[in-house]
Design a protein around this motif. Structure first.
Motif, PDB file in Angstrom:
ATOM      1  N   ARG A   2       0.841  -1.194   0.000  1.00 34.98           N
ATOM      2  CA  ARG A   2       0.000   0.000   0.000  1.00 34.98           C
ATOM      3  C   ARG A   2       0.874   1.241   0.000  1.00 34.98           C
ATOM      4  O   ARG A   2       1.983   1.218   0.528  1.00 34.98           O
ATOM      5  N   LEU A   3       0.355   2.297  -0.571  1.00 40.35           N
ATOM      6  CA  LEU A   3       0.998   3.602  -0.531  1.00 40.35           C
ATOM      7  C   LEU A   3       0.102   4.538   0.260  1.00 40.35           C
ATOM      8  O   LEU A   3      -1.128   4.436   0.191  1.00 40.35           O
ATOM      9  N   ALA A   4       0.720   5.459   0.994  1.00 48.28           N
ATOM     10  CA  ALA A   4      -0.033   6.473   1.729  1.00 48.28           C
ATOM     11  C   ALA A   4       0.518   7.845   1.382  1.00 48.28           C
ATOM     12  O   ALA A   4       1.726   8.006   1.154  1.00 48.28           O
ATOM     13  N   PHE A   5      -0.388   8.823   1.367  1.00 47.00           N
ATOM     14  CA  PHE A   5      -0.017  10.190   1.031  1.00 47.00           C
ATOM     15  C   PHE A   5      -0.528  11.139   2.106  1.00 47.00           C
ATOM     16  O   PHE A   5      -1.700  11.083   2.490  1.00 47.00           O
ATOM     17  N   ASP A   6       0.367  12.011   2.565  1.00 47.20           N
ATOM     18  CA  ASP A   6       0.006  13.099   3.472  1.00 47.20           C
ATOM     19  C   ASP A   6       0.046  14.366   2.627  1.00 47.20           C
ATOM     20  O   ASP A   6       1.121  14.842   2.258  1.00 47.20           O
ATOM     21  N   VAL A  14       5.056  10.738   1.278  1.00 47.34           N
ATOM     22  CA  VAL A  14       4.680   9.422   0.758  1.00 47.34           C
ATOM     23  C   VAL A  14       5.308   8.342   1.625  1.00 47.34           C
ATOM     24  O   VAL A  14       6.480   8.443   2.012  1.00 47.34           O
ATOM     25  N   ALA A  15       4.516   7.310   1.929  1.00 42.93           N
ATOM     26  CA  ALA A  15       5.002   6.157   2.685  1.00 42.93           C
ATOM     27  C   ALA A  15       4.473   4.890   2.016  1.00 42.93           C
ATOM     28  O   ALA A  15       3.500   4.933   1.255  1.00 42.93           O
ATOM     29  N   ALA A  16       5.122   3.772   2.314  1.00 44.30           N
ATOM     30  CA  ALA A  16       4.704   2.479   1.773  1.00 44.30           C
ATOM     31  C   ALA A  16       4.808   1.427   2.863  1.00 44.30           C
ATOM     32  O   ALA A  16       5.526   1.601   3.854  1.00 44.30           O
ATOM     33  N   CYS A  17       4.087   0.332   2.671  1.00 44.98           N
ATOM     34  CA  CYS A  17       4.248  -0.814   3.567  1.00 44.98           C
ATOM     35  C   CYS A  17       4.529  -2.048   2.723  1.00 44.98           C
ATOM     36  O   CYS A  17       4.261  -2.072   1.525  1.00 44.98           O
ATOM     37  N   ASP A  18       5.063  -3.041   3.379  1.00 42.46           N
ATOM     38  CA  ASP A  18       5.393  -4.286   2.693  1.00 42.46           C
ATOM     39  C   ASP A  18       4.127  -5.087   2.411  1.00 42.46           C
ATOM     40  O   ASP A  18       3.035  -4.723   2.839  1.00 42.46           O
ATOM     41  N   GLU A  19       4.278  -6.166   1.665  1.00 40.75           N
ATOM     42  CA  GLU A  19       3.142  -7.006   1.268  1.00 40.75           C
ATOM     43  C   GLU A  19       2.357  -7.541   2.471  1.00 40.75           C
ATOM     44  O   GLU A  19       1.147  -7.684   2.417  1.00 40.75           O
ATOM     45  N   GLU A  20       3.061  -7.839   3.564  1.00 40.98           N
ATOM     46  CA  GLU A  20       2.409  -8.413   4.747  1.00 40.98           C
ATOM     47  C   GLU A  20       1.796  -7.345   5.642  1.00 40.98           C
ATOM     48  O   GLU A  20       1.234  -7.663   6.690  1.00 40.98           O
ATOM     49  N   THR A  25       7.297   2.349   5.836  1.00 43.60           N
ATOM     50  CA  THR A  25       8.527   3.118   5.682  1.00 43.60           C
ATOM     51  C   THR A  25       8.271   4.389   4.867  1.00 43.60           C
ATOM     52  O   THR A  25       7.422   4.395   3.973  1.00 43.60           O
ATOM     53  N   PRO A  26       9.030   5.444   5.164  1.00 40.08           N
ATOM     54  CA  PRO A  26       8.925   6.649   4.344  1.00 40.08           C
ATOM     55  C   PRO A  26       9.478   6.383   2.956  1.00 40.08           C
ATOM     56  O   PRO A  26      10.419   5.598   2.791  1.00 40.08           O
ATOM     57  N   VAL A  27       8.900   7.016   1.941  1.00 40.09           N
ATOM     58  CA  VAL A  27       9.345   6.838   0.567  1.00 40.09           C
ATOM     59  C   VAL A  27      10.029   8.101   0.061  1.00 40.09           C
ATOM     60  O   VAL A  27      11.195   8.093  -0.290  1.00 40.09           O
ATOM     61  N   GLU A  28       9.282   9.196   0.014  1.00 36.59           N
ATOM     62  CA  GLU A  28       9.836  10.461  -0.456  1.00 36.59           C
ATOM     63  C   GLU A  28       8.844  11.583  -0.215  1.00 36.59           C
ATOM     64  O   GLU A  28       7.717  11.346   0.214  1.00 36.59           O
TER      65      GLU A  28
END
Length: 162
Positions: A2-6, A14-20, A25-28
């Motif tokens: 999943r991706l998340a946006f603030d 932008v942040a992402a999480c692993d498949e599980e 984690t922060p992305v950029e």
């Protein structure tokens, strides 16, 4: 995944999480294009790179639950993303106090206030994603509200496809 946006006026964390859905984690940090859609093109690139099953967008409600200009801006951003990526669920999640919590976490980690600006939006996106995952784990239902891809009259809106 999943991706998340603030979504902020000038920047989008932008942040992402692993498949599980265990590690977020922060992305950029993306910079808003106030005159065009370059930031949406950047979102498209991230969606292509990460291939998320769901996109979470923070909804900055006021403490009384009402919505102001920032919430309307986040709703508009989420809708644009939903229209550009019709095969991916886009959800809005109440993000009250995440920016305050992000600043506190950075201070506690020893980061100077001046250096917060560079990463606070990413940390806020991580907190939004963690909150969404926690709600889903506790309730067994996706967090927040699904972003509509339909127009005000109930018909589908055309356009905005890449």
């Amino acid at each position: 995944m999943r991706l998340a946006f603030d979504v902020g006026r000038a920047r989008i964390g932008v942040a992402a999480c692993d498949e599980e859905a265990i590690l977020c984690t922060p992305v950029e940090t993306l910079y808003r294009d106030k005159r065009g859609t370059a930031h949406l093109d950047d979102v498209d690139d991230l969606v292509d790179e990460y291939g998320p099953m769901e996109i979470i967008v923070g909804l900055p409600k006021n403490m009384d639950g009402s919505e102001g200009v920032s919430a309307r801006d986040s709703r508009a951003f989420a809708r644009q993303v939903a229209l550009r990526h019709r095969d991916i669920a886009v959800r809005l999640v109440d993000e009250r106090l995440t920016t305050v919590s992000a600043h506190r976490a950075l201070r506690e980690a020893g980061r100077s206030t001046r250096s917060h600006k560079a990463v606070v939006d990413q940390v806020s996106a991580v907190l939004i994603l963690e909150l969404a995952l926690e709600i889903e784990e506790q309730t067994g239902q996706p967090a927040g509200e699904q972003v509509s891809r339909k127009g005000p009259d109930g018909g589908h809106i055309r356009g905005l496809r890449r």
